[in-house]
Design a protein around this motif. Structure first.
Motif, PDB file in Angstrom:
ATOM      1  N   ASN A  25       0.818  -1.218   0.000  1.00  0.00           N
ATOM      2  CA  ASN A  25       0.000   0.000   0.000  1.00  0.00           C
ATOM      3  C   ASN A  25       0.850   1.265   0.000  1.00  0.00           C
ATOM      4  O   ASN A  25       0.475   2.273   0.603  1.00  0.00           O
ATOM      5  CB  ASN A  25      -0.956   0.006   1.201  1.00  0.00           C
ATOM      6  N   LYS A  83      -9.043   2.824  -6.647  1.00  0.00           N
ATOM      7  CA  LYS A  83      -8.706   1.571  -5.967  1.00  0.00           C
ATOM      8  C   LYS A  83      -7.193   1.395  -5.978  1.00  0.00           C
ATOM      9  O   LYS A  83      -6.587   1.197  -7.039  1.00  0.00           O
ATOM     10  CB  LYS A  83      -9.399   0.391  -6.652  1.00  0.00           C
ATOM     11  N   SER A  88      -6.795   1.460 -10.890  1.00  0.00           N
ATOM     12  CA  SER A  88      -7.121   0.425 -11.868  1.00  0.00           C
ATOM     13  C   SER A  88      -6.880   0.906 -13.295  1.00  0.00           C
ATOM     14  O   SER A  88      -7.311   2.011 -13.659  1.00  0.00           O
ATOM     15  CB  SER A  88      -8.589   0.020 -11.731  1.00  0.00           C
ATOM     16  N   SER A 178     -19.074   7.574  -1.702  1.00  0.00           N
ATOM     17  CA  SER A 178     -18.154   6.447  -1.873  1.00  0.00           C
ATOM     18  C   SER A 178     -18.347   5.429  -0.770  1.00  0.00           C
ATOM     19  O   SER A 178     -18.560   5.791   0.392  1.00  0.00           O
ATOM     20  CB  SER A 178     -16.709   6.946  -1.855  1.00  0.00           C
ATOM     21  N   LYS A 213     -19.046  -1.610  -1.910  1.00  0.00           N
ATOM     22  CA  LYS A 213     -17.605  -1.760  -2.162  1.00  0.00           C
ATOM     23  C   LYS A 213     -17.332  -2.775  -3.268  1.00  0.00           C
ATOM     24  O   LYS A 213     -16.333  -2.684  -3.982  1.00  0.00           O
ATOM     25  CB  LYS A 213     -16.883  -2.172  -0.874  1.00  0.00           C
ATOM     26  N   TRP A 216     -18.340  -1.452  -9.014  1.00  0.00           N
ATOM     27  CA  TRP A 216     -17.218  -0.763  -9.670  1.00  0.00           C
ATOM     28  C   TRP A 216     -17.345   0.722  -9.356  1.00  0.00           C
ATOM     29  O   TRP A 216     -17.488   1.564 -10.254  1.00  0.00           O
ATOM     30  CB  TRP A 216     -17.244  -1.006 -11.168  1.00  0.00           C
ATOM     31  N   GLU A 218     -15.519   3.092  -8.574  1.00  0.00           N
ATOM     32  CA  GLU A 218     -14.560   4.080  -9.078  1.00  0.00           C
ATOM     33  C   GLU A 218     -14.888   4.505 -10.515  1.00  0.00           C
ATOM     34  O   GLU A 218     -14.218   5.391 -11.063  1.00  0.00           O
ATOM     35  CB  GLU A 218     -13.134   3.515  -8.996  1.00  0.00           C
ATOM     36  N   TYR A 405      -3.992  -2.614  -1.839  1.00  0.00           N
ATOM     37  CA  TYR A 405      -5.418  -2.744  -2.132  1.00  0.00           C
ATOM     38  C   TYR A 405      -5.729  -4.183  -2.518  1.00  0.00           C
ATOM     39  O   TYR A 405      -6.757  -4.739  -2.147  1.00  0.00           O
ATOM     40  CB  TYR A 405      -5.829  -1.790  -3.255  1.00  0.00           C
ATOM     41  N   SER A 406      -4.839  -4.773  -3.292  1.00  0.00           N
ATOM     42  CA  SER A 406      -4.975  -6.179  -3.652  1.00  0.00           C
ATOM     43  C   SER A 406      -4.409  -7.023  -2.521  1.00  0.00           C
ATOM     44  O   SER A 406      -3.227  -6.948  -2.205  1.00  0.00           O
ATOM     45  CB  SER A 406      -4.223  -6.467  -4.957  1.00  0.00           C
ATOM     46  N   THR A 413      -1.411  -7.978  -8.425  1.00  0.00           N
ATOM     47  CA  THR A 413      -2.184  -6.746  -8.332  1.00  0.00           C
ATOM     48  C   THR A 413      -2.204  -5.955  -9.631  1.00  0.00           C
ATOM     49  O   THR A 413      -1.204  -5.889 -10.349  1.00  0.00           O
ATOM     50  CB  THR A 413      -1.650  -5.848  -7.211  1.00  0.00           C
ATOM     51  N   TYR A 415      -3.685  -2.850  -9.052  1.00  0.00           N
ATOM     52  CA  TYR A 415      -4.044  -1.607  -8.374  1.00  0.00           C
ATOM     53  C   TYR A 415      -2.881  -0.923  -7.657  1.00  0.00           C
ATOM     54  O   TYR A 415      -2.984   0.247  -7.303  1.00  0.00           O
ATOM     55  CB  TYR A 415      -5.134  -1.868  -7.323  1.00  0.00           C
TER      56      TYR A 415
END
Length: 557
Positions: A25, A83, A88, A178, A213, A216, A218, A405-406, A413, A415
């Motif tokens: 992260n 994300k 993404s 969000s 959550k 999608w 975002e 995030y992943s 990942t 992200y």
């Protein structure tokens, strides 16, 4: 026919990052990032030598990110709608731009991409990028679009949930909230300042101002003239504005030298748009390839007829081979799988991994990459269809990192800023592990043997479905034939050694026009096997197979 297509999918953001001390992260500055120029002549030549014909660069087009390049007018997007730190690749923030993460000189980022395309072409590799037509980032705003084209959403009638002239869908008298609004008190207040009034519909057809959550959240859904909330009523006359804008985007990238598009979630966009746009693009760029990400098997034929060259075979061959690799079912399911496609199997894109799926070598799939070699062999050699290898797959990448995030899920990942250990180690040592040698051999058989690239197929499963001295339920065999050679391919999905007893029916030789010939001196073109084989119609051949072993026996005609 151009022969077998072999695609190498890669995220440049991860591929060239050699930082072995990445922190989950963490930022661009802390973890680092791969660059387009990491794909130098040596790397590209190595990929060509591996047998690949195409390279699919994922994450080229600028997408929402928590990283700012303010000096160049590129601001960070709020973590409420991004994300991961890197974001993404499928939340596009500017269809006409290149991700600044990937450039050495941000001001020259498009030029660096054009140079990459040129290097690929000089090496003999064709270039595929993603086209994401169903949704965009909630923060979409083009910095570099052509001046004659309005941005998405400009002039939309936002007090209508749906209007044929709008680019987006709206939820009047609402404000977007969000799903992570209150999750992280550490989010800097300046990044919390994201407002969307009225709220737009979310990319996965969620018409709520408070998406969950798992939605999608975002992204926002693009409007192609379909009133989703009123039964899907279509308003295609006059041609919707979104159609024209998306056509211009495809032309823009084709003019950059791109050779093909992998079209994200193609079935979420009206088929009539594809029937309208693909012929126009191909009329101008004749060799362009369109690949549809699609999971609705009942729609395969109409998407092929609608102009697509190839379709994902996720719900067919992928699911079948995964189950067999994990020890479920029997190999007769492979026969059912390809025969259910009603003659379009060569139009399917075969794969065992991509950015959405779990790594073969992960604890969530096969654990050991060698266990998937039978599945790989079938995916590569069964038909003339193209196939896809996801970067690191050929090195036994396990995808067992928790990158940010992943989380720890057996996937690499898309992200986060991260470094893929198997790729990093291969680049630093400049030597292939054993699994890589096997992949290279099989891929080169797939693209160089005319019996595979151009030849006919005969599935031997029906003739060998009953055990004849061995458990053939875990054995699969088939033949491929060209003008000058015939291949007999046998794989073992079992964890134990097998003595496969394979009968070659007279009908198989008749189908190939061999008229009951006796073929002698067949040799295995993989490994170091020295045994020889003869084919006599309706007689059985005994073939020794290692656990998870494969044999590719070639007869010259």
């Amino acid at each position: 026919m151009a022969g077998k297509i072999a695609i190498y999918q890669v995220l440049p953001r991860l591929f060239g990052n050699t930082n072995k001390n990445c922190i989950p992260n963490s930022s661009y500055e802390t973890n680092g990032c791969g660059k387009l120029d990491h794909f130098n002549q040596e790397i590209l030549s190595g990929l060509k030598d591996f047998g690949y014909t195409h390279i699919w660069f994922t994450g080229i087009i600028r997408h929402a990110s928590q990283t700012a390049f303010s000096k160049f007018g590129i601001e960070a997007q709020s973590p409420l709608i991004v994300k991961g730190k890197a974001g993404s690749p499928y939340a596009i923030v500017d269809y006409y731009d290149v991700s600044p993460d990937l450039s050495n000189n941000v001001a020259e980022r498009m030029s660096e991409f054009e140079q990459l395309v040129d290097r690929c072409h000089k090496t003999g590799l064709k270039v595929i990028i993603d086209f994401v037509p169903n949704h965009v980032s909630r923060a979409y705003k083009s910095l570099v679009k052509p001046s004659e084209r309005d941005d998405f959403g400009v002039g939309d009638k936002t007090d209508y949930p749906f209007h044929p002239l709008n680019n987006f869908y709206y939820i009047p008298d609402s404000q977007f909230v969000s799903p992570i609004q209150n999750e992280d008190d550490g989010i800097e207040s300046m990044f919390n300042e994201f407002s969307e009034i009225p709220s737009k519909a979310t990319g996965n057809d969620c018409f709520l101002p408070r998406p969950k959550k798992d939605d999608w959240y975002e992204t926002v859904k693009l409007n192609y003239g379909v009133d989703i909330l009123k039964g899907g009523t279509e308003y295609f006359n006059p041609i919707p504005d979104t159609w024209h804008k998306m056509r211009d985007i495809l032309i823009y990238w084709a003019q950059k030298g791109v050779d093909g598009f992998r079209c994200d979630m193609a079935a979420m966009v009206p088929l009539k748009f594809w029937e309208w746009v693909i012929p126009q693009i191909k009329n101008q760029f004749h060799q362009l390839t369109f690949i549809a990400e699609i999971y609705e098997k009942n729609r395969y034929e109409e998407f092929i007829n609608g102009g697509f060259d190839y379709l994902y075979d996720k719900v067919g061959l992928y699911d079948t081979l995964r189950a067999l690799t994990e020890g479920s079912g029997d190999t007769g399911e492979i026969t059912k799988c390809w025969s259910s496609l009603n003659g379009i199997e060569d139009k399917m894109l075969n794969f065992l991994e991509n950015h959405d799926e779990q790594r073969v070598a992960s604890d969530y799939f096969a654990s050991d990459p060698l266990r998937a070699i039978p599945a790989l062999t079938v995916a590569l050699l069964l038909n003339r269809a193209p196939f896809l290898i996801y970067f690191g797959q050929e090195l036994g990448e396990r995808g067992m990192d928790s990158e940010g995030y992943s989380g720890l899920d057996g996937r690499t990942t898309i992200y986060d800023y991260w470094s893929v250990s198997s790729v990093r180690e291969w680049m630093q040592s400049n030597s292939l592990p054993e699994i890589g040698r096997i992949y290279k051999e099989l891929i080169n058989v797939a693209v160089s043997e005319r019996a595979v690239s151009y030849g006919l197929k005969y599935d031997l499963q029906y003739a060998n479905s009953e055990p004849l001295g061995s458990d053939n339920k875990k054995i699969y065999s088939f033949m491929r034939k060209s003008d000058d050679s015939l291949l007999l391919i046998i794989v073992n999905f079992s964890s134990t050694e097998k003595k496969a007893i394979v009968k070659i029916p007279e009908g198989a030789l008749d189908y190939f026009g061999l008229k009951r010939q006796i073929l002698a001196k067949g040799r295995d073109i993989l490994g170091e096997y020295s045994d020889q084989f003869s084919i006599i119609p309706d007689k059985s051949i005994e073939i020794q197979l290692d656990s998870y072993g494969v044999r590719v026996i070639k007869f010259l005609l």
